[in-house]
Design a protein around this motif. Sequence first.
Motif, mmCIF file in Angstrom:
data_model
loop_
_atom_site.group_PDB
_atom_site.id
_atom_site.type_symbol
_atom_site.label_atom_id
_atom_site.label_comp_id
_atom_site.label_asym_id
_atom_site.label_seq_id
_atom_site.Cartn_x
_atom_site.Cartn_y
_atom_site.Cartn_z
ATOM 1 N N ALA A 20 -5.479 -5.621 42.193
ATOM 2 C CA ALA A 20 -6.123 -6.925 42.050
ATOM 3 C C ALA A 20 -6.088 -7.299 40.568
ATOM 4 O O ALA A 20 -6.670 -6.609 39.732
ATOM 5 N N HIS A 21 -5.370 -8.371 40.249
ATOM 6 C CA HIS A 21 -5.176 -8.794 38.859
ATOM 7 C C HIS A 21 -6.047 -10.013 38.547
ATOM 8 O O HIS A 21 -6.051 -10.987 39.309
ATOM 9 N N LEU A 22 -6.739 -9.966 37.412
ATOM 10 C CA LEU A 22 -7.465 -11.123 36.904
ATOM 11 C C LEU A 22 -7.111 -11.310 35.437
ATOM 12 O O LEU A 22 -7.076 -10.342 34.666
ATOM 13 N N LYS A 23 -6.848 -12.548 35.059
ATOM 14 C CA LYS A 23 -6.586 -12.883 33.663
ATOM 15 C C LYS A 23 -7.659 -13.853 33.184
ATOM 16 O O LYS A 23 -7.843 -14.917 33.779
ATOM 17 N N LEU A 24 -8.369 -13.465 32.125
ATOM 18 C CA LEU A 24 -9.383 -14.322 31.513
ATOM 19 C C LEU A 24 -8.688 -15.095 30.400
ATOM 20 O O LEU A 24 -8.416 -14.556 29.319
ATOM 21 N N LEU A 25 -8.407 -16.359 30.653
ATOM 22 C CA LEU A 25 -7.519 -17.146 29.804
ATOM 23 C C LEU A 25 -8.269 -17.867 28.693
ATOM 24 O O LEU A 25 -9.344 -18.422 28.908
ATOM 25 N N SER A 26 -7.648 -17.902 27.521
ATOM 26 C CA SER A 26 -8.221 -18.638 26.389
ATOM 27 C C SER A 26 -7.892 -20.125 26.461
ATOM 28 O O SER A 26 -8.412 -20.917 25.683
ATOM 29 N N HIS A 27 -7.012 -20.504 27.392
ATOM 30 C CA HIS A 27 -6.645 -21.899 27.596
ATOM 31 C C HIS A 27 -6.634 -22.184 29.101
ATOM 32 O O HIS A 27 -6.844 -21.294 29.912
ATOM 33 N N GLU A 28 -6.384 -23.425 29.454
ATOM 34 C CA GLU A 28 -6.446 -23.825 30.856
ATOM 35 C C GLU A 28 -5.359 -23.143 31.688
ATOM 36 O O GLU A 28 -5.522 -22.940 32.888
ATOM 37 N N THR A 29 -4.246 -22.808 31.062
ATOM 38 C CA THR A 29 -3.153 -22.142 31.758
ATOM 39 C C THR A 29 -2.786 -20.866 31.015
ATOM 40 O O THR A 29 -3.341 -20.568 29.954
ATOM 41 N N GLU A 30 -1.856 -20.106 31.558
ATOM 42 C CA GLU A 30 -1.510 -18.802 30.999
ATOM 43 C C GLU A 30 -0.627 -18.961 29.763
ATOM 44 O O GLU A 30 0.594 -18.885 29.814
ATOM 45 N N VAL A 31 -1.243 -19.198 28.645
ATOM 46 C CA VAL A 31 -0.532 -19.298 27.376
ATOM 47 C C VAL A 31 -1.323 -18.531 26.323
ATOM 48 O O VAL A 31 -2.515 -18.272 26.472
ATOM 49 N N ARG A 32 -0.637 -18.167 25.274
ATOM 50 C CA ARG A 32 -1.257 -17.498 24.143
ATOM 51 C C ARG A 32 -2.025 -16.266 24.575
ATOM 52 O O ARG A 32 -1.597 -15.514 25.419
ATOM 53 N N GLN A 33 -3.221 -16.044 24.034
ATOM 54 C CA GLN A 33 -3.903 -14.775 24.255
ATOM 55 C C GLN A 33 -4.869 -14.854 25.448
ATOM 56 O O GLN A 33 -5.432 -15.905 25.746
ATOM 57 N N TYR A 34 -5.036 -13.688 26.115
ATOM 58 C CA TYR A 34 -5.988 -13.603 27.209
ATOM 59 C C TYR A 34 -6.333 -12.139 27.445
ATOM 60 O O TYR A 34 -5.648 -11.218 26.976
ATOM 61 N N TYR A 35 -7.459 -11.924 28.167
ATOM 62 C CA TYR A 35 -7.839 -10.583 28.615
ATOM 63 C C TYR A 35 -7.295 -10.387 30.032
ATOM 64 O O TYR A 35 -7.349 -11.309 30.849
ATOM 65 N N VAL A 82 -7.513 -7.924 33.463
ATOM 66 C CA VAL A 82 -8.233 -6.890 34.205
ATOM 67 C C VAL A 82 -7.391 -6.516 35.413
ATOM 68 O O VAL A 82 -7.003 -7.390 36.205
ATOM 69 N N LEU A 83 -7.083 -5.244 35.556
ATOM 70 C CA LEU A 83 -6.374 -4.726 36.723
ATOM 71 C C LEU A 83 -7.291 -3.741 37.437
ATOM 72 O O LEU A 83 -7.694 -2.735 36.852
ATOM 73 N N ILE A 84 -7.646 -4.051 38.667
ATOM 74 C CA ILE A 84 -8.490 -3.175 39.491
ATOM 75 C C ILE A 84 -7.619 -2.532 40.564
ATOM 76 O O ILE A 84 -6.886 -3.218 41.284
ATOM 77 N N GLY A 85 -7.683 -1.214 40.659
ATOM 78 C CA GLY A 85 -6.919 -0.500 41.672
ATOM 79 C C GLY A 85 -5.441 -0.382 41.373
ATOM 80 O O GLY A 85 -4.611 -0.399 42.287
ATOM 81 N N GLY A 86 -5.085 -0.264 40.112
ATOM 82 C CA GLY A 86 -3.689 -0.115 39.735
ATOM 83 C C GLY A 86 -3.171 1.298 39.971
ATOM 84 O O GLY A 86 -3.922 2.212 40.314
ATOM 85 N N TRP A 87 -1.859 1.457 39.784
ATOM 86 C CA TRP A 87 -1.215 2.758 39.915
ATOM 87 C C TRP A 87 -1.572 3.423 41.263
ATOM 88 O O TRP A 87 -2.049 4.550 41.327
ATOM 89 N N GLY A 88 -1.356 2.639 42.343
ATOM 90 C CA GLY A 88 -1.637 3.160 43.674
ATOM 91 C C GLY A 88 -3.115 3.361 43.933
ATOM 92 O O GLY A 88 -3.503 4.259 44.686
ATOM 93 N N ASN A 89 -3.949 2.508 43.345
ATOM 94 C CA ASN A 89 -5.415 2.572 43.473
ATOM 95 C C ASN A 89 -5.986 3.855 42.868
ATOM 96 O O ASN A 89 -6.951 4.429 43.375
ATOM 97 N N SER A 90 -5.386 4.299 41.758
ATOM 98 C CA SER A 90 -5.887 5.496 41.078
ATOM 99 C C SER A 90 -6.499 5.197 39.719
ATOM 100 O O SER A 90 -7.183 6.052 39.139
ATOM 101 N N MET A 91 -6.281 3.972 39.200
ATOM 102 C CA MET A 91 -6.770 3.640 37.866
ATOM 103 C C MET A 91 -6.988 2.141 37.744
ATOM 104 O O MET A 91 -6.249 1.353 38.331
ATOM 105 N N SER A 92 -8.019 1.760 36.973
ATOM 106 C CA SER A 92 -8.246 0.359 36.599
ATOM 107 C C SER A 92 -8.100 0.242 35.089
ATOM 108 O O SER A 92 -8.367 1.198 34.355
ATOM 109 N N MET A 93 -7.702 -0.945 34.616
ATOM 110 C CA MET A 93 -7.360 -1.103 33.209
ATOM 111 C C MET A 93 -7.841 -2.456 32.682
ATOM 112 O O MET A 93 -7.748 -3.471 33.369
ATOM 113 N N LEU A 94 -8.354 -2.451 31.436
ATOM 114 C CA LEU A 94 -8.704 -3.668 30.710
ATOM 115 C C LEU A 94 -7.773 -3.759 29.505
ATOM 116 O O LEU A 94 -7.641 -2.796 28.745
#
Length: 252
Positions: A55-70, A72-84
């Motif tokens: 499950a991917h979430l991007k916290l965007l600094s602008h209205e669309t996916e440009v420049r910098q953002y945070y 969040v990946l929940i359940g990555g690597w086969g649901n073995s790890m989450s990453m910020l």
Amino acid sequence: MVRVLLILKCLMSVGTTTQLSVTTTAIDSMLLADTGVFRSEYKSFLFSVKGCRDAHLKLLSHETEVRQYYQVLIGGWGNSMSMLSIIMDGITNVDSSNSSEMDCDVYKQFWISWDQDVIKVGRGNATGDDVFLLYEDRCSFSIKNIQISGGSDWNLDLAKVDWIMYSTPFIHAPVPTGNGYTVNVYKEMFCYTFDELRSVQMPSKVKCGIECAVELSCSGFLYYNDSKLCEMMSYDAFTYTTTAYYRKQLQI
């Protein structure tokens, strides 16, 4: 395409909470401000996910996916790890959790908050509880939108993620003083380039700092001794190019 199970004109209201249900797959993404469940004034967000992984979430600094953002990946690597992570001119992973957070058949509830220079991700419906990802970013920026998407897998059933997004009315809460957070110092540091709020003439750097301190939307300032010009900066990141600021430091 994104399969919208409960689109904008069919948003459900439960008490004071607006609820939106969507499904994303490997090639899908959705900007939540477009649906009415997210506003740029928010400092936290509640959601539930059902899926085997990614499950991917991007916290965007602008209205669309440009420049910098945070990111969040929940359940990555086969649901073995989450990453910020922080995405600027590259990707920087800032925190991880070795845990299985997703479930193929059951909705799991999570929250994200971004306030007082701290990004947090936790389990459940009580913001602040059961944190499993955390990063303190002294150069934090305001969040203008959230983008959600599923994972990447040739098997679309594995890449599919069902979401329920919860939106509650925004209540503006200024930075508290006394026993809460208060501005107490400025620190000269290199941060992203932020949009300018305004410029004023000030007799000293101290006076410039006081002017910024009383304005909640001011993240820091630049001061030019020769011209006595005080440039106050917003929390809206303009570009990932770094600039030296006197940045507000919020401390309990």
